[in-house]
Design a protein around this motif. Structure first.
Motif, PDB file in Angstrom:
ATOM      1  N   VAL A 138       0.402  -0.926  -0.115  1.00  0.00           N
ATOM      2  CA  VAL A 138       0.293  -0.875  -0.117  1.00  0.00           C
ATOM      3  C   VAL A 138       0.734   1.049  -0.130  1.00  0.00           C
ATOM      4  N   VAL A 144       0.838   5.775  -0.974  1.00  0.00           N
ATOM      5  CA  VAL A 144      -0.321   7.006  -1.404  1.00  0.00           C
ATOM      6  C   VAL A 144       0.975   7.667  -2.047  1.00  0.00           C
ATOM      7  N   ALA A 178      -4.894   6.594  -1.663  1.00  0.00           N
ATOM      8  CA  ALA A 178      -4.358   5.182  -2.236  1.00  0.00           C
ATOM      9  C   ALA A 178      -4.612   4.136  -2.785  1.00  0.00           C
ATOM     10  N   GLY A 237      -2.881   0.149  -3.959  1.00  0.00           N
ATOM     11  CA  GLY A 237      -2.462  -1.246  -4.196  1.00  0.00           C
ATOM     12  C   GLY A 237      -1.908  -0.778  -5.092  1.00  0.00           C
ATOM     13  N   LEU A 253       3.660   3.195   2.789  1.00  0.00           N
ATOM     14  CA  LEU A 253       3.101   2.774   4.624  1.00  0.00           C
ATOM     15  C   LEU A 253       4.641   2.187   4.869  1.00  0.00           C
ATOM     16  N   GLU A 290      -2.046   2.625   9.597  1.00  0.00           N
ATOM     17  CA  GLU A 290      -3.126   2.431   8.334  1.00  0.00           C
ATOM     18  C   GLU A 290      -3.690   3.218   8.640  1.00  0.00           C
ATOM     19  N   CYS A 319      -3.773   5.983   5.046  1.00  0.00           N
ATOM     20  CA  CYS A 319      -4.106   4.999   4.222  1.00  0.00           C
ATOM     21  C   CYS A 319      -6.103   5.168   4.490  1.00  0.00           C
ATOM     22  N   ARG A 320      -5.633   5.544   5.010  1.00  0.00           N
ATOM     23  CA  ARG A 320      -7.623   5.021   5.331  1.00  0.00           C
ATOM     24  C   ARG A 320      -8.203   6.806   5.440  1.00  0.00           C
ATOM     25  N   TYR A 349      -6.199  -4.827   5.952  1.00  0.00           N
ATOM     26  CA  TYR A 349      -4.870  -4.195   6.176  1.00  0.00           C
ATOM     27  C   TYR A 349      -4.257  -4.949   7.686  1.00  0.00           C
ATOM     28  N   TYR A 374     -10.434   2.569  -4.186  1.00  0.00           N
ATOM     29  CA  TYR A 374      -9.602   1.787  -3.575  1.00  0.00           C
ATOM     30  C   TYR A 374     -10.608   0.642  -3.293  1.00  0.00           C
TER      31      TYR A 374
END
Length: 397
Positions: A28, A30, A44, A46, A83, A88, A91-92, A163, A227
């Motif tokens: 993951v 950003v 974010a 993946g 990250l 996490e 990411c959120r 995650y 996402y």
């Protein structure tokens, strides 16, 4: 049938496609940029990967429906922050639509000016080199200008809807017996959730209560999301003002849910009356609600951390289930409608991920469709009589 005797499902089934591809873990990152006005933008991803060593190229694949990527592309450059497993919450924040993604996020500028997320494992600063169309996504290739490793540590990994680090492949909730039963009910709600998510372009969740906690049981992603959500297994304490749809029709459980003190109890009772009248609950966002979101993520990674309890104690009842004015704009974070079983409210059907503020009239329109879907699920799991009785009692109140 496949060669091993198992049934195959057409690749056109997008949910099954995601489930199968979910067997492959991804890192993951950003992706960020700074526009001409000095505003930071981030998303974010993946799908970040190395593309070439000579010349040094990297790539990622944003959705063509992304609202953030066009702002990044317009700058002609971007920076990638890798990250760590303990990020996490970052990411959120970067995966949330319709919010200030950088609120509470510390960053410093890369040579291009693009934000580098503080605490990241590494950063890669790039010039946008090429963009290709690939179905419902783009393939974006960047030429690496500068890069740096910042700290050692395990990366944040996405795997099977959760995650974590290498030792925590998924954030699934523990399989208590009550939880297993609720997950089965949520599975029966899934077709309605997926249809609702597609119609409203919102993330749809099924939530339940176990051991005085509200638990996210299942998710249908917005079809245009940047996402894939991993909120399955998320838990928050089931205390005022969270979870009014579960106690609004349960007189026996109301006393334990209401806060202490006559003034705060009166606020809670008024919220429950509004929930019964409307048959939906609403959460309005502010800085304190953002703290709640971050604290939940922190609690999942570090169960000993008591920040969540502090945040819950500071929540104001006015953030949940206020009376809405049709002409006033609101930062709506979540709408929830009750799903009745034979005896009680078994599930809450929720939508979130609003890309803009809504006025009270628009909230009512979305809520009406949410209630309709929740009623369909109630009928499907044997709650039609309980639903009818609840409506009848409210009409006679």
């Amino acid at each position: 049938m496949s060669s091993n005797g198992q049934a195959t499902i057409p690749v056109q089934d997008s949910r099954y496609f995601r489930d199968v591809l979910g067997q492959f873990p991804t890192g993951v990152a950003v992706v960020t940029a700074l526009d001409a006005e000095g505003r930071p933008h981030g998303m974010a991803v993946g799908s970040f990967s190395s593309v070439s060593l000579d010349p040094p190229l990297v790539g990622f694949m944003p959705a063509r429906t992304s609202s953030t990527y066009p702002r990044i592309e317009a700058t002609g450059r971007f920076c990638v922050s890798i990250l760590g497993a303990d990020q996490e919450d970052v990411c959120r924040a970067m995966a949330t639509r319709g919010a200030d993604k950088f609120s509470g996020i510390t960053w410093f500028p890369a040579p291009s000016g693009a934000p580098v997320i503080d605490g990241a494992l590494a950063w890669i600063d790039c010039t946008l080199a090429q963009r290709y169309e690939a179905g419902d996504h783009y393939i974006v290739v960047g030429e690496v200008n500068q890069l740096s490793e910042l700290r050692p540590g395990p990366p944040l990994v996405f795997f099977r809807g959760g995650y974590g680090g290498f030792t925590t492949p998924s954030l699934m909730a523990a399989p208590e017996r009550d939880l297993v039963e609720l997950i089965e009910l949520a599975g029966r709600a899934r077709p309605h959730m997926e249809r609702l998510a597609g119609e409203l372009d919102l993330e749809c969740l099924a939530v339940g209560t176990v051991d005085q906690q509200s638990v996210c049981l299942a998710i249908a992603d917005s079809p245009n999301a940047d996402y894939v959500s991993s909120r399955v297994g998320y838990r928050t304490p089931f205390v005022f003002p969270v979870g009014s749809v579960f106690v609004a029709w349960d007189p026996a459980g109301t006393g334990a849910w209401l806060p202490a003190g006559p003034a705060r109890a009166a606020v809670g009772e008024a919220a429950l009356r509004r929930t019964r009248r409307r048959r939906w609950s609403v959460a309005i966002g502010d800085d304190h609600y953002d703290r709640l979101e971050r604290a939940v993520g922190q609690q999942l990674r570090h169960p000993s951390v008591d920040e969540l309890d502090d945040v819950m104690r500071g929540l104001r009842g006015e953030q949940f289930d206020p009376e809405l004015d049709p002409h006033t704009s609101y930062d709506v974070r979540m709408l929830v409608a009750p799903v009745f079983g034979p005896r009680k409210v078994e599930l809450g059907l929720a939508v979130r991920g609003f890309g803009r503020h809504l006025d009270g009239a628009e909230v009512g329109q979305v809520a009406a469709r949410l209630v309709e879907a929740a009623d369909e699920v109630s009928s499907k799991i044997g709650g039609a009589d309980a639903l009818a009785a609840a409506i009848s009692r409210e009409a006679g109140a």
